[in-house]
Design an enzyme around this catalytic site. Sequence first.
Site, PDB file in Angstrom:
ATOM      1  N   ARG A 107      70.874  -0.564 -13.260  1.00  0.00           N
ATOM      2  CA  ARG A 107      71.777  -0.684 -14.422  1.00  0.00           C
ATOM      3  C   ARG A 107      73.180  -1.114 -13.999  1.00  0.00           C
ATOM      4  O   ARG A 107      73.776  -1.977 -14.637  1.00  0.00           O
ATOM      5  CB  ARG A 107      71.835   0.615 -15.197  1.00  0.00           C
ATOM      6  CG  ARG A 107      72.724   0.515 -16.425  1.00  0.00           C
ATOM      7  CD  ARG A 107      72.755   1.745 -17.295  1.00  0.00           C
ATOM      8  NE  ARG A 107      71.512   2.007 -17.986  1.00  0.00           N
ATOM      9  CZ  ARG A 107      71.397   2.960 -18.930  1.00  0.00           C
ATOM     10  NH1 ARG A 107      72.426   3.716 -19.242  1.00  0.00           N
ATOM     11  NH2 ARG A 107      70.242   3.168 -19.524  1.00  0.00           N
ATOM     12  N   GLU A 148      76.905   3.300 -20.963  1.00  0.00           N
ATOM     13  CA  GLU A 148      76.821   4.481 -20.100  1.00  0.00           C
ATOM     14  C   GLU A 148      76.219   4.135 -18.747  1.00  0.00           C
ATOM     15  O   GLU A 148      75.150   3.553 -18.667  1.00  0.00           O
ATOM     16  CB  GLU A 148      75.965   5.558 -20.788  1.00  0.00           C
ATOM     17  CG  GLU A 148      75.904   6.866 -19.988  1.00  0.00           C
ATOM     18  CD  GLU A 148      74.585   7.593 -20.137  1.00  0.00           C
ATOM     19  OE1 GLU A 148      74.190   7.858 -21.294  1.00  0.00           O
ATOM     20  OE2 GLU A 148      73.947   7.867 -19.103  1.00  0.00           O
ATOM     21  N   ARG A 160      67.636  -0.887 -19.025  1.00  0.00           N
ATOM     22  CA  ARG A 160      66.761   0.260 -19.326  1.00  0.00           C
ATOM     23  C   ARG A 160      65.353  -0.065 -18.845  1.00  0.00           C
ATOM     24  O   ARG A 160      64.627  -0.801 -19.509  1.00  0.00           O
ATOM     25  CB  ARG A 160      66.774   0.554 -20.830  1.00  0.00           C
ATOM     26  CG  ARG A 160      66.191   1.902 -21.230  1.00  0.00           C
ATOM     27  CD  ARG A 160      66.306   2.113 -22.741  1.00  0.00           C
ATOM     28  NE  ARG A 160      67.695   2.140 -23.176  1.00  0.00           N
ATOM     29  CZ  ARG A 160      68.461   3.242 -23.109  1.00  0.00           C
ATOM     30  NH1 ARG A 160      67.970   4.355 -22.627  1.00  0.00           N
ATOM     31  NH2 ARG A 160      69.723   3.216 -23.498  1.00  0.00           N
TER      32      ARG A 160
HETATM   33  N1  SSA Z   1      65.765   3.870 -18.156  1.00  0.00           N
HETATM   34  C1  SSA Z   1      66.805   3.690 -17.338  1.00  0.00           C
HETATM   35  N2  SSA Z   1      66.926   2.527 -16.663  1.00  0.00           N
HETATM   36  C2  SSA Z   1      67.972   2.321 -15.818  1.00  0.00           C
HETATM   37  N3  SSA Z   1      68.943   3.227 -15.598  1.00  0.00           N
HETATM   38  C3  SSA Z   1      68.840   4.402 -16.255  1.00  0.00           C
HETATM   39  C4  SSA Z   1      67.794   4.702 -17.145  1.00  0.00           C
HETATM   40  N4  SSA Z   1      67.983   5.963 -17.650  1.00  0.00           N
HETATM   41  C5  SSA Z   1      69.122   6.420 -17.075  1.00  0.00           C
HETATM   42  N5  SSA Z   1      69.635   5.492 -16.242  1.00  0.00           N
HETATM   43  C6  SSA Z   1      70.841   5.618 -15.411  1.00  0.00           C
HETATM   44  O1  SSA Z   1      70.886   6.948 -14.868  1.00  0.00           O
HETATM   45  C7  SSA Z   1      72.121   7.539 -15.238  1.00  0.00           C
HETATM   46  C8  SSA Z   1      71.949   9.040 -15.345  1.00  0.00           C
HETATM   47  O2  SSA Z   1      70.940   9.334 -16.285  1.00  0.00           O
HETATM   48  S1  SSA Z   1      71.210  10.539 -17.265  1.00  0.00           S
HETATM   49  O3  SSA Z   1      69.962  10.877 -17.852  1.00  0.00           O
HETATM   50  O4  SSA Z   1      72.262  10.168 -18.130  1.00  0.00           O
HETATM   51  N6  SSA Z   1      71.757  11.747 -16.376  1.00  0.00           N
HETATM   52  C9  SSA Z   1      71.096  12.263 -15.315  1.00  0.00           C
HETATM   53  O5  SSA Z   1      69.980  11.879 -14.984  1.00  0.00           O
HETATM   54  C10 SSA Z   1      71.839  13.320 -14.535  1.00  0.00           C
HETATM   55  N7  SSA Z   1      70.972  13.919 -13.571  1.00  0.00           N
HETATM   56  C11 SSA Z   1      73.065  12.681 -13.875  1.00  0.00           C
HETATM   57  O6  SSA Z   1      72.681  11.564 -13.107  1.00  0.00           O
HETATM   58  C12 SSA Z   1      72.480   6.873 -16.537  1.00  0.00           C
HETATM   59  O7  SSA Z   1      73.870   7.007 -16.818  1.00  0.00           O
HETATM   60  C13 SSA Z   1      72.102   5.436 -16.227  1.00  0.00           C
HETATM   61  O8  SSA Z   1      73.081   4.807 -15.427  1.00  0.00           O
END
Ligand code: SSA
Length: 423
Positions: A388, A347, A273
């Site tokens: 991630r 996730e 994150r």
């Molecule tokens: N703060 C973060 N740091 C790293 N990876 C992240 C972070 N927030 C989200 N992600 C990654 O981005 C993916 C998609 O984020 S989400 O908010 O769930 N969904 C979306 O943004 C949608 N647009 C589908 O991508 C997450 O499943 C995760 O793999």
Amino acid sequence: MLDMKFIRENAGAVKHAVEVKGVPLDIDELLRLDRELVDLKQRVEAMQAERNANAKLVPKATPEERPTLIQKGKDLAEEIKNLDPALRAHEDNLRQLLLRVPNIPHASVPVGKDDSENVELRREGRRPEFDFTPRDQVELLEGQGWSDFERVARVSGSRSYLLKGEGALLEMAVQMFAMSFLAGRGFTPLSTTALVRPETLVNSGHFPGDEESVYKLEGDELMLAGTAEVPVNSLYAGEQLSADQLPMAFSAISGAFRREAGSAGRDVRGLIRVHEFRKVEQYVICRADEQEGLKWFETLLGNAEAILQALELPYRVVQNCTGDMGAGKVLMYDIETWVPSEAKYRETHSCSYLGDWQARRTGLRYRDEHGKLVYAHTLNNTGIATPRILVPLLENHQRADGTIHVPEALRPYLGGKAVLGQP
Ligand SMILES: Nc1ncnc2c1ncn2[C@@H]1O[C@H](COS(=O)(=O)NC(=O)[C@@H](N)CO)[C@@H](O)[C@H]1O
């Protein structure tokens, strides 16, 4: 955003969506405001009709009658003008409430409060059994000199990351693989900016509601999007598309920026994150047809699963419950990938179908086969999000000596290497 006519005719279903999605909104208040606005508009129309009728009398009037008629016309014009600010304010209030009305969840969506009530649909892939003590992501990265969290924290503060050497190449290999894979499946590759105008965040549905997650640039009319879904959703904002332009399918790579204001204390170590990451986003605009939308939903989900299978990663698919799907979704599945050091599925992908809820806010319309102007349907899913995904990738593919097995699919992007790192 839902159509006001739909809300009037389906108030029960909308109130149910408000309740099961936990959206703080009073639909009766919305309907009252709507009626008041309709009444106000009818009053103005009646006055305009009276003014027009009155204006027609002037040329036929006698010289004695004329001054009175002309004065009456002026008085009516004045009255109509004075009503204008009230009309504008009313329309604004109503639109602000309309933007908060949640979409109707698909019949298959389980009712629940939060992610603890999401439903596991299936598990795929074999979770590794190590005959050695496995390392976690940070130990693997720092053991290979592929990252330096302390050093980058001095430069960028918490939730930042820096990858070095083969660690950096691995991140880019994963991105390139995902972009090539999706291009091979007919998705138009885009490399796009995260710098967006504020209204694009209203269009996508992130605003109102997600304001505290978004970085705002002081003094500029720009913000940093947390996903390429935002800029791509607004590429055709306000346009009338032709039916033969649909469906449009994009795989968009961009930076993604998130303040993670609500995540204090969670996932503070390593790559899970972070404030800035890079994501390959699948985004589709299709015809306003639920069957076609659901077919695209399966396609987007299938693409992400195929990418994870190519990366030889074990994962599970869960269906998000009503309390964990957000206002705009009709249907939402998360894909969670196995993280050995946490002995948990985390996730890594989020697949959503939004019907015409997002298109209505964005003004994405097309003329259907009957020549009628209708709002399109939109969907999105993660293709791959780095860094991630490197957490399960490194941890699942680690070998006893701390080197990393490279899945076949990535080797073309890593000079053909089958193993990364030094023992
Ligand atoms: N703060 C973060 N740091 C790293 N990876 C992240 C972070 N927030 C989200 N992600 C990654 O981005 C993916 C998609 O984020 S989400 O908010 O769930 N969904 C979306 O943004 C949608 N647009 C589908 O991508 C997450 O499943 C995760 O793999």
